[in-house]
Design a protein around this motif. Structure first.
Motif, PDB file in Angstrom:
ATOM      1  N   THR A  53      -9.337  -7.273 -11.622  1.00  9.20           N
ATOM      2  CA  THR A  53     -10.640  -6.602 -11.579  1.00  9.20           C
ATOM      3  C   THR A  53     -10.934  -6.037 -10.195  1.00  9.20           C
ATOM      4  O   THR A  53     -11.848  -5.228 -10.048  1.00  9.20           O
ATOM      5  N   LYS A  54     -10.163  -6.490  -9.196  1.00  6.57           N
ATOM      6  CA  LYS A  54     -10.394  -6.045  -7.819  1.00  6.57           C
ATOM      7  C   LYS A  54      -9.265  -5.193  -7.264  1.00  6.57           C
ATOM      8  O   LYS A  54      -9.504  -4.344  -6.400  1.00  6.57           O
ATOM      9  N   TRP A  55      -8.046  -5.433  -7.734  1.00  2.00           N
ATOM     10  CA  TRP A  55      -6.874  -4.783  -7.145  1.00  2.00           C
ATOM     11  C   TRP A  55      -6.029  -4.092  -8.202  1.00  2.00           C
ATOM     12  O   TRP A  55      -5.769  -4.650  -9.265  1.00  2.00           O
ATOM     13  N   GLY A  56      -5.579  -2.894  -7.853  1.00  2.98           N
ATOM     14  CA  GLY A  56      -4.546  -2.218  -8.614  1.00  2.98           C
ATOM     15  C   GLY A  56      -3.294  -2.126  -7.755  1.00  2.98           C
ATOM     16  O   GLY A  56      -3.250  -2.633  -6.625  1.00  2.98           O
ATOM     17  N   TYR A  57      -2.270  -1.469  -8.292  1.00  2.00           N
ATOM     18  CA  TYR A  57      -0.995  -1.330  -7.599  1.00  2.00           C
ATOM     19  C   TYR A  57      -0.641   0.147  -7.468  1.00  2.00           C
ATOM     20  O   TYR A  57      -0.828   0.925  -8.411  1.00  2.00           O
ATOM     21  N   GLU A  58      -0.107   0.516  -6.309  1.00  2.00           N
ATOM     22  CA  GLU A  58       0.516   1.824  -6.172  1.00  2.00           C
ATOM     23  C   GLU A  58       2.013   1.581  -6.288  1.00  2.00           C
ATOM     24  O   GLU A  58       2.575   0.752  -5.573  1.00  2.00           O
ATOM     25  N   VAL A  59       2.657   2.294  -7.197  1.00  2.00           N
ATOM     26  CA  VAL A  59       4.016   1.981  -7.587  1.00  2.00           C
ATOM     27  C   VAL A  59       4.946   3.135  -7.255  1.00  2.00           C
ATOM     28  O   VAL A  59       4.589   4.316  -7.413  1.00  2.00           O
ATOM     29  N   GLY A  60       6.159   2.809  -6.788  1.00  2.00           N
ATOM     30  CA  GLY A  60       7.168   3.839  -6.594  1.00  2.00           C
ATOM     31  C   GLY A  60       8.021   3.620  -5.365  1.00  2.00           C
ATOM     32  O   GLY A  60       7.802   2.695  -4.577  1.00  2.00           O
ATOM     33  N   GLY A  61       8.989   4.503  -5.215  1.00  2.00           N
ATOM     34  CA  GLY A  61       9.911   4.416  -4.100  1.00  2.00           C
ATOM     35  C   GLY A  61      10.209   5.762  -3.486  1.00  2.00           C
ATOM     36  O   GLY A  61      11.344   6.065  -3.116  1.00  2.00           O
ATOM     37  N   ASN A  62       9.161   6.568  -3.370  1.00  2.00           N
ATOM     38  CA  ASN A  62       9.332   7.939  -2.888  1.00  2.00           C
ATOM     39  C   ASN A  62       9.240   8.080  -1.370  1.00  2.00           C
ATOM     40  O   ASN A  62       9.231   9.196  -0.859  1.00  2.00           O
ATOM     41  N   GLY A  63       9.167   6.980  -0.651  1.00  2.00           N
ATOM     42  CA  GLY A  63       9.088   7.045   0.810  1.00  2.00           C
ATOM     43  C   GLY A  63       7.698   7.271   1.351  1.00  2.00           C
ATOM     44  O   GLY A  63       7.471   7.135   2.552  1.00  2.00           O
ATOM     45  N   TRP A  64       6.745   7.678   0.461  1.00  2.00           N
ATOM     46  CA  TRP A  64       5.335   7.792   0.816  1.00  2.00           C
ATOM     47  C   TRP A  64       5.087   8.680   2.028  1.00  2.00           C
ATOM     48  O   TRP A  64       4.176   8.448   2.824  1.00  2.00           O
ATOM     49  N   GLY A  65       5.938   9.716   2.182  1.00  2.00           N
ATOM     50  CA  GLY A  65       5.761  10.653   3.283  1.00  2.00           C
ATOM     51  C   GLY A  65       6.230  10.124   4.620  1.00  2.00           C
ATOM     52  O   GLY A  65       6.152  10.832   5.624  1.00  2.00           O
ATOM     53  N   ASN A  66       6.733   8.880   4.635  1.00  2.00           N
ATOM     54  CA  ASN A  66       7.160   8.250   5.886  1.00  2.00           C
ATOM     55  C   ASN A  66       8.618   7.805   5.859  1.00  2.00           C
ATOM     56  O   ASN A  66       9.066   7.103   6.756  1.00  2.00           O
ATOM     57  N   ASN A  67       9.358   8.201   4.819  1.00  2.00           N
ATOM     58  CA  ASN A  67      10.756   7.784   4.660  1.00  2.00           C
ATOM     59  C   ASN A  67      10.912   6.264   4.623  1.00  2.00           C
ATOM     60  O   ASN A  67      11.905   5.713   5.122  1.00  2.00           O
ATOM     61  N   GLU A  68       9.938   5.590   4.018  1.00  2.00           N
ATOM     62  CA  GLU A  68      10.017   4.135   3.892  1.00  2.00           C
ATOM     63  C   GLU A  68      11.115   3.755   2.898  1.00  2.00           C
ATOM     64  O   GLU A  68      11.487   4.539   2.021  1.00  2.00           O
ATOM     65  N   LEU A  69      11.630   2.527   3.012  1.00  2.00           N
ATOM     66  CA  LEU A  69      12.815   2.117   2.274  1.00  2.00           C
ATOM     67  C   LEU A  69      12.529   1.282   1.038  1.00  2.00           C
ATOM     68  O   LEU A  69      13.420   1.049   0.224  1.00  2.00           O
ATOM     69  N   TYR A 101      15.063  -2.417  -1.064  1.00  2.00           N
ATOM     70  CA  TYR A 101      13.993  -3.357  -0.744  1.00  2.00           C
ATOM     71  C   TYR A 101      12.867  -3.201  -1.765  1.00  2.00           C
ATOM     72  O   TYR A 101      12.659  -2.114  -2.330  1.00  2.00           O
ATOM     73  N   THR A 102      12.122  -4.287  -1.974  1.00  2.00           N
ATOM     74  CA  THR A 102      10.907  -4.226  -2.786  1.00  2.00           C
ATOM     75  C   THR A 102       9.737  -4.752  -1.966  1.00  2.00           C
ATOM     76  O   THR A 102       9.911  -5.500  -1.000  1.00  2.00           O
ATOM     77  N   SER A 103       8.539  -4.352  -2.356  1.00  2.00           N
ATOM     78  CA  SER A 103       7.318  -4.850  -1.721  1.00  2.00           C
ATOM     79  C   SER A 103       6.159  -4.513  -2.639  1.00  2.00           C
ATOM     80  O   SER A 103       6.366  -4.129  -3.800  1.00  2.00           O
ATOM     81  N   ALA A 104       4.933  -4.670  -2.143  1.00  2.00           N
ATOM     82  CA  ALA A 104       3.751  -4.344  -2.938  1.00  2.00           C
ATOM     83  C   ALA A 104       2.718  -3.625  -2.086  1.00  2.00           C
ATOM     84  O   ALA A 104       2.635  -3.835  -0.875  1.00  2.00           O
ATOM     85  N   ARG A 105       1.980  -2.773  -2.770  1.00  2.00           N
ATOM     86  CA  ARG A 105       0.877  -2.029  -2.148  1.00  2.00           C
ATOM     87  C   ARG A 105      -0.327  -2.182  -3.077  1.00  2.00           C
ATOM     88  O   ARG A 105      -0.400  -1.559  -4.136  1.00  2.00           O
ATOM     89  N   LEU A 106      -1.272  -3.024  -2.675  1.00  2.00           N
ATOM     90  CA  LEU A 106      -2.475  -3.287  -3.459  1.00  2.00           C
ATOM     91  C   LEU A 106      -3.613  -2.412  -2.966  1.00  2.00           C
ATOM     92  O   LEU A 106      -3.745  -2.169  -1.760  1.00  2.00           O
ATOM     93  N   LEU A 107      -4.456  -1.964  -3.897  1.00  2.00           N
ATOM     94  CA  LEU A 107      -5.556  -1.084  -3.492  1.00  2.00           C
ATOM     95  C   LEU A 107      -6.718  -1.213  -4.458  1.00  2.00           C
ATOM     96  O   LEU A 107      -6.550  -1.596  -5.619  1.00  2.00           O
ATOM     97  N   THR A 108      -7.904  -0.892  -3.940  1.00  2.00           N
ATOM     98  CA  THR A 108      -9.121  -0.966  -4.748  1.00  2.00           C
ATOM     99  C   THR A 108      -9.483   0.384  -5.365  1.00  2.00           C
ATOM    100  O   THR A 108     -10.553   0.514  -5.956  1.00  2.00           O
ATOM    101  N   LYS A 109      -8.608   1.359  -5.266  1.00  2.00           N
ATOM    102  CA  LYS A 109      -8.848   2.681  -5.850  1.00  2.00           C
ATOM    103  C   LYS A 109      -9.146   2.559  -7.333  1.00  2.00           C
ATOM    104  O   LYS A 109      -8.517   1.777  -8.049  1.00  2.00           O
TER     105      LYS A 109
END
Length: 274
Positions: A53-69, A101-109
Protein backbone atom coordinates in the motif's frame (compact mmCIF):
# COMPACT_ATOMS: atom_id res chain seq x y z
CA UNK A 1 -1.88 21.50 51.48
CA UNK A 2 -5.21 21.61 49.61
CA UNK A 3 -4.46 24.83 47.62
CA UNK A 4 -1.04 23.45 46.59
CA UNK A 5 -2.68 20.22 45.45
CA UNK A 6 -5.12 22.18 43.27
CA UNK A 7 -2.28 24.18 41.73
CA UNK A 8 -0.51 20.95 40.79
CA UNK A 9 -3.66 19.56 39.20
CA UNK A 10 -4.21 22.72 37.14
CA UNK A 11 -0.56 22.77 36.06
CA UNK A 12 -0.74 19.13 34.95
CA UNK A 13 -3.92 19.82 32.96
CA UNK A 14 -2.25 22.71 31.16
CA UNK A 15 0.76 20.57 30.23
CA UNK A 16 -1.44 17.77 28.90
CA UNK A 17 -3.58 20.22 26.93
CA UNK A 18 -0.51 21.60 25.21
CA UNK A 19 0.64 18.20 24.00
CA UNK A 20 -0.44 17.30 20.48
CA UNK A 21 -1.96 13.80 20.32
CA UNK A 22 -1.46 13.75 16.55
CA UNK A 23 2.32 13.95 16.42
CA UNK A 24 4.49 11.34 18.11
CA UNK A 25 7.94 12.74 18.77
CA UNK A 26 10.22 10.57 16.59
CA UNK A 27 13.43 9.09 17.94
CA UNK A 28 16.50 10.88 16.57
CA UNK A 29 14.42 13.56 14.85
CA UNK A 30 14.36 17.24 15.73
CA UNK A 31 11.60 18.72 17.85
CA UNK A 32 9.62 20.58 15.21
CA UNK A 33 7.00 23.28 15.61
CA UNK A 34 3.55 22.34 16.82
CA UNK A 35 2.14 23.16 13.39
CA UNK A 36 4.06 20.31 11.72
CA UNK A 37 2.54 16.82 11.77
CA UNK A 38 3.64 13.35 10.84
CA UNK A 39 1.65 12.73 7.65
CA UNK A 40 3.20 9.49 6.37
CA UNK A 41 5.65 6.89 7.59
CA UNK A 42 6.83 3.34 7.26
CA UNK A 43 8.35 1.89 10.43
CA UNK A 44 8.99 -1.50 8.76
CA UNK A 45 7.52 -3.40 11.71
CA UNK A 46 5.91 -6.21 9.71
CA UNK A 47 8.23 -8.86 8.26
CA UNK A 48 7.93 -10.03 4.67
CA UNK A 49 7.72 -8.11 1.41
CA UNK A 50 7.51 -4.29 1.67
CA UNK A 51 4.03 -2.87 2.33
CA UNK A 52 2.32 -2.82 -1.08
CA UNK A 53 0.00 0.00 0.00
CA UNK A 54 3.05 2.25 0.39
CA UNK A 55 5.66 0.96 -2.05
CA UNK A 56 5.75 -0.11 -5.66
CA UNK A 57 8.68 -1.41 -7.71
CA UNK A 58 10.49 -0.01 -10.71
CA UNK A 59 11.53 -3.02 -12.74
CA UNK A 60 14.12 -3.59 -15.45
CA UNK A 61 17.72 -3.68 -16.50
CA UNK A 62 18.04 -0.85 -18.97
CA UNK A 63 20.85 0.96 -17.13
CA UNK A 64 18.47 3.79 -16.14
CA UNK A 65 20.44 6.34 -18.15
CA UNK A 66 23.53 5.70 -16.01
CA UNK A 67 24.83 2.42 -17.49
CA UNK A 68 24.06 0.64 -14.22
CA UNK A 69 24.68 -3.12 -14.12
CA UNK A 70 21.77 -4.44 -12.05
CA UNK A 71 18.32 -5.74 -12.95
CA UNK A 72 15.71 -4.27 -10.62
CA UNK A 73 13.24 -6.98 -9.60
CA UNK A 74 9.66 -6.91 -8.31
CA UNK A 75 8.31 -8.62 -5.20
CA UNK A 76 11.45 -10.75 -4.85
CA UNK A 77 12.49 -11.15 -1.22
CA UNK A 78 16.10 -11.76 -2.18
CA UNK A 79 16.26 -8.09 -3.20
CA UNK A 80 13.70 -6.33 -0.99
CA UNK A 81 12.24 -7.52 2.29
CA UNK A 82 11.42 -6.43 5.82
CA UNK A 83 13.07 -8.33 8.66
CA UNK A 84 13.81 -7.51 12.30
CA UNK A 85 12.14 -4.11 11.96
CA UNK A 86 14.29 -2.99 9.02
CA UNK A 87 13.76 -2.68 5.28
CA UNK A 88 16.54 -4.54 3.46
CA UNK A 89 17.37 -3.58 -0.13
CA UNK A 90 19.98 -6.08 -1.24
CA UNK A 91 22.12 -6.07 -4.36
CA UNK A 92 23.29 -9.54 -5.36
CA UNK A 93 25.76 -10.92 -7.88
CA UNK A 94 23.72 -13.40 -9.91
CA UNK A 95 22.70 -13.97 -13.51
CA UNK A 96 19.18 -12.64 -14.00
CA UNK A 97 17.33 -11.45 -17.11
CA UNK A 98 20.59 -10.99 -19.00
CA UNK A 99 22.27 -9.02 -16.21
CA UNK A 100 24.98 -10.07 -13.75
CA UNK A 101 23.47 -8.34 -10.70
CA UNK A 102 20.03 -7.91 -9.14
CA UNK A 103 18.69 -5.28 -6.76
CA UNK A 104 15.49 -3.38 -5.96
CA UNK A 105 14.15 0.11 -6.50
CA UNK A 106 11.15 0.93 -4.30
CA UNK A 107 9.04 4.02 -4.87
CA UNK A 108 5.85 5.70 -3.75
CA UNK A 109 4.88 6.73 -7.29
CA UNK A 110 1.13 6.28 -7.95
CA UNK A 111 0.63 5.74 -4.21
CA UNK A 112 1.72 8.86 -2.30
CA UNK A 113 3.32 12.18 -3.23
CA UNK A 114 4.12 15.31 -1.25
CA UNK A 115 4.68 18.99 -1.90
CA UNK A 116 6.96 20.47 0.78
CA UNK A 117 7.76 19.10 4.21
CA UNK A 118 10.48 17.25 6.06
CA UNK A 119 11.35 13.90 4.47
CA UNK A 120 13.75 11.67 6.41
CA UNK A 121 15.17 8.16 6.34
CA UNK A 122 17.23 6.40 9.01
CA UNK A 123 19.61 4.14 7.10
CA UNK A 124 22.81 2.12 7.12
CA UNK A 125 24.59 1.94 3.76
CA UNK A 126 26.23 -0.87 1.78
CA UNK A 127 30.01 -1.12 1.66
CA UNK A 128 32.39 -1.66 -1.23
CA UNK A 129 33.50 -0.41 -4.63
CA UNK A 130 30.61 -0.50 -7.07
CA UNK A 131 27.77 0.14 -4.59
CA UNK A 132 25.56 3.17 -5.20
CA UNK A 133 22.65 3.54 -2.72
CA UNK A 134 20.25 6.47 -2.80
CA UNK A 135 17.26 8.03 -1.06
CA UNK A 136 15.76 10.49 -3.54
CA UNK A 137 12.68 12.06 -5.11
CA UNK A 138 11.30 12.78 -8.57
CA UNK A 139 8.52 15.11 -9.69
CA UNK A 140 5.12 13.46 -10.15
CA UNK A 141 5.07 14.73 -13.74
CA UNK A 142 8.12 12.65 -14.74
CA UNK A 143 6.07 10.58 -17.23
CA UNK A 144 4.94 13.67 -19.14
CA UNK A 145 7.68 16.23 -18.55
CA UNK A 146 10.58 13.79 -18.58
CA UNK A 147 13.89 14.13 -16.76
CA UNK A 148 15.33 16.58 -15.78
CA UNK A 149 12.40 18.95 -16.34
CA UNK A 150 10.44 17.07 -13.69
CA UNK A 151 13.09 17.90 -11.09
CA UNK A 152 15.08 15.56 -8.86
CA UNK A 153 15.98 15.85 -5.16
CA UNK A 154 18.73 13.54 -3.95
CA UNK A 155 18.31 13.36 -0.17
CA UNK A 156 21.24 10.95 0.12
CA UNK A 157 23.63 9.44 -2.40
CA UNK A 158 26.78 7.48 -1.63
CA UNK A 159 29.28 5.75 -3.92
CA UNK A 160 31.31 2.94 -2.44
CA UNK A 161 34.65 3.98 -3.91
CA UNK A 162 34.40 7.20 -1.90
CA UNK A 163 33.23 5.73 1.39
CA UNK A 164 31.79 8.12 3.95
CA UNK A 165 31.04 11.02 1.60
CA UNK A 166 27.30 11.75 1.61
CA UNK A 167 25.92 13.85 -1.23
CA UNK A 168 22.79 16.02 -1.29
CA UNK A 169 21.87 17.37 -4.73
CA UNK A 170 19.11 18.80 -6.89
CA UNK A 171 18.72 18.46 -10.64
CA UNK A 172 16.55 20.63 -12.89
CA UNK A 173 16.35 21.34 -16.61
CA UNK A 174 18.74 24.26 -16.13
CA UNK A 175 20.98 22.60 -13.55
CA UNK A 176 21.78 18.90 -13.90
CA UNK A 177 24.67 16.45 -14.02
CA UNK A 178 24.33 15.96 -17.79
CA UNK A 179 25.34 19.62 -18.14
CA UNK A 180 27.63 19.39 -15.09
CA UNK A 181 25.63 22.21 -13.54
CA UNK A 182 23.79 20.29 -10.79
CA UNK A 183 23.54 22.02 -7.43
CA UNK A 184 24.68 20.14 -4.36
CA UNK A 185 27.15 19.62 -1.57
CA UNK A 186 28.60 16.80 0.53
CA UNK A 187 29.40 15.91 4.12
CA UNK A 188 31.80 13.22 5.35
CA UNK A 189 31.11 10.65 8.08
CA UNK A 190 33.39 7.79 9.05
CA UNK A 191 30.82 5.06 9.80
CA UNK A 192 28.00 5.18 7.25
CA UNK A 193 28.39 1.48 6.44
CA UNK A 194 28.41 0.31 10.08
CA UNK A 195 25.93 2.64 11.80
CA UNK A 196 22.54 4.15 11.08
CA UNK A 197 22.36 7.85 10.27
CA UNK A 198 19.38 10.14 9.66
CA UNK A 199 19.28 11.59 6.15
CA UNK A 200 16.74 14.37 5.62
CA UNK A 201 15.58 17.40 3.71
CA UNK A 202 13.34 20.25 4.80
CA UNK A 203 11.61 21.56 1.68
CA UNK A 204 9.59 24.76 1.33
CA UNK A 205 8.45 26.85 -1.62
CA UNK A 206 11.62 28.94 -1.40
CA UNK A 207 14.43 26.53 -0.45
CA UNK A 208 15.54 23.00 0.34
CA UNK A 209 17.80 22.32 3.33
CA UNK A 210 19.85 19.11 3.51
CA UNK A 211 20.68 17.36 6.81
CA UNK A 212 22.60 14.41 8.19
CA UNK A 213 21.78 13.60 11.82
CA UNK A 214 20.05 16.99 12.04
CA UNK A 215 23.22 18.83 11.00
CA UNK A 216 22.40 21.10 8.08
CA UNK A 217 25.19 20.99 5.52
CA UNK A 218 23.63 22.52 2.41
CA UNK A 219 20.82 24.83 1.30
CA UNK A 220 19.61 25.43 -2.24
CA UNK A 221 17.42 28.51 -2.74
CA UNK A 222 14.90 29.50 -5.37
CA UNK A 223 16.16 33.07 -5.25
CA UNK A 224 19.57 31.82 -6.40
CA UNK A 225 18.54 29.25 -8.99
CA UNK A 226 15.73 31.27 -10.57
CA UNK A 227 11.95 31.38 -10.75
CA UNK A 228 11.23 29.53 -13.98
CA UNK A 229 10.04 25.94 -14.07
CA UNK A 230 13.30 24.97 -15.77
CA UNK A 231 15.23 26.42 -12.84
CA UNK A 232 12.94 25.62 -9.90
CA UNK A 233 10.47 22.76 -10.54
CA UNK A 234 10.04 22.19 -6.81
CA UNK A 235 6.52 23.59 -6.44
CA UNK A 236 4.71 20.38 -7.35
CA UNK A 237 4.20 16.91 -5.84
CA UNK A 238 7.20 14.56 -5.66
CA UNK A 239 7.40 10.85 -4.90
CA UNK A 240 10.09 9.04 -2.93
CA UNK A 241 12.56 6.38 -4.16
CA UNK A 242 14.87 3.99 -2.28
CA UNK A 243 17.36 1.91 -4.25
CA UNK A 244 20.80 0.32 -4.42
CA UNK A 245 22.45 0.48 -7.85
CA UNK A 246 25.52 -1.44 -8.98
CA UNK A 247 28.24 0.26 -11.00
CA UNK A 248 27.13 2.89 -13.49
CA UNK A 249 28.60 6.15 -14.70
CA UNK A 250 29.20 7.34 -11.14
CA UNK A 251 28.99 4.29 -8.93
CA UNK A 252 31.29 2.36 -11.25
CA UNK A 253 33.90 5.05 -11.88
CA UNK A 254 36.50 2.94 -10.05
CA UNK A 255 35.10 -0.36 -11.29
CA UNK A 256 33.08 -2.95 -9.36
CA UNK A 257 34.59 -5.25 -6.76
CA UNK A 258 33.12 -8.63 -7.66
CA UNK A 259 34.06 -10.19 -4.30
CA UNK A 260 31.88 -8.11 -1.97
CA UNK A 261 28.35 -9.26 -2.82
CA UNK A 262 25.68 -9.36 -1.57
CA UNK A 263 25.53 -5.83 -0.19
CA UNK A 264 22.53 -4.19 1.46
CA UNK A 265 21.07 -0.87 2.50
CA UNK A 266 19.10 -1.19 5.73
CA UNK A 267 16.38 1.35 6.48
CA UNK A 268 15.00 1.63 10.01
CA UNK A 269 12.20 4.03 9.08
CA UNK A 270 11.02 6.65 6.61
CA UNK A 271 8.94 9.60 7.85
CA UNK A 272 7.33 12.63 6.25
CA UNK A 273 6.22 15.71 8.20
CA UNK A 274 4.21 18.66 6.91
Amino acid sequence: MKPLFLVKIVALAIVLACKSPEVPLPTNSPIVSGARKLVWSDEFDKSGLPDSTKWGYEVGGNGWGNNELQFYTSRRSENARVENGKLIIEARKEAYQGKSYTSARLLTKNKTTWTYGRIEAMAKLPKGVGTWPAVWMLGKNISTAGWPRSGEIDIMEHVGFDEGVIHGTVHTEAYNHAKKTEKGSAITLNDVTTKFHLYAIEWTADKIDFFVDDQKYYTVEKSVLGNSEAQWPFEQPFFLILNVAVGGNWGGQKGVDETIWPQRMEVDYVRVYQ
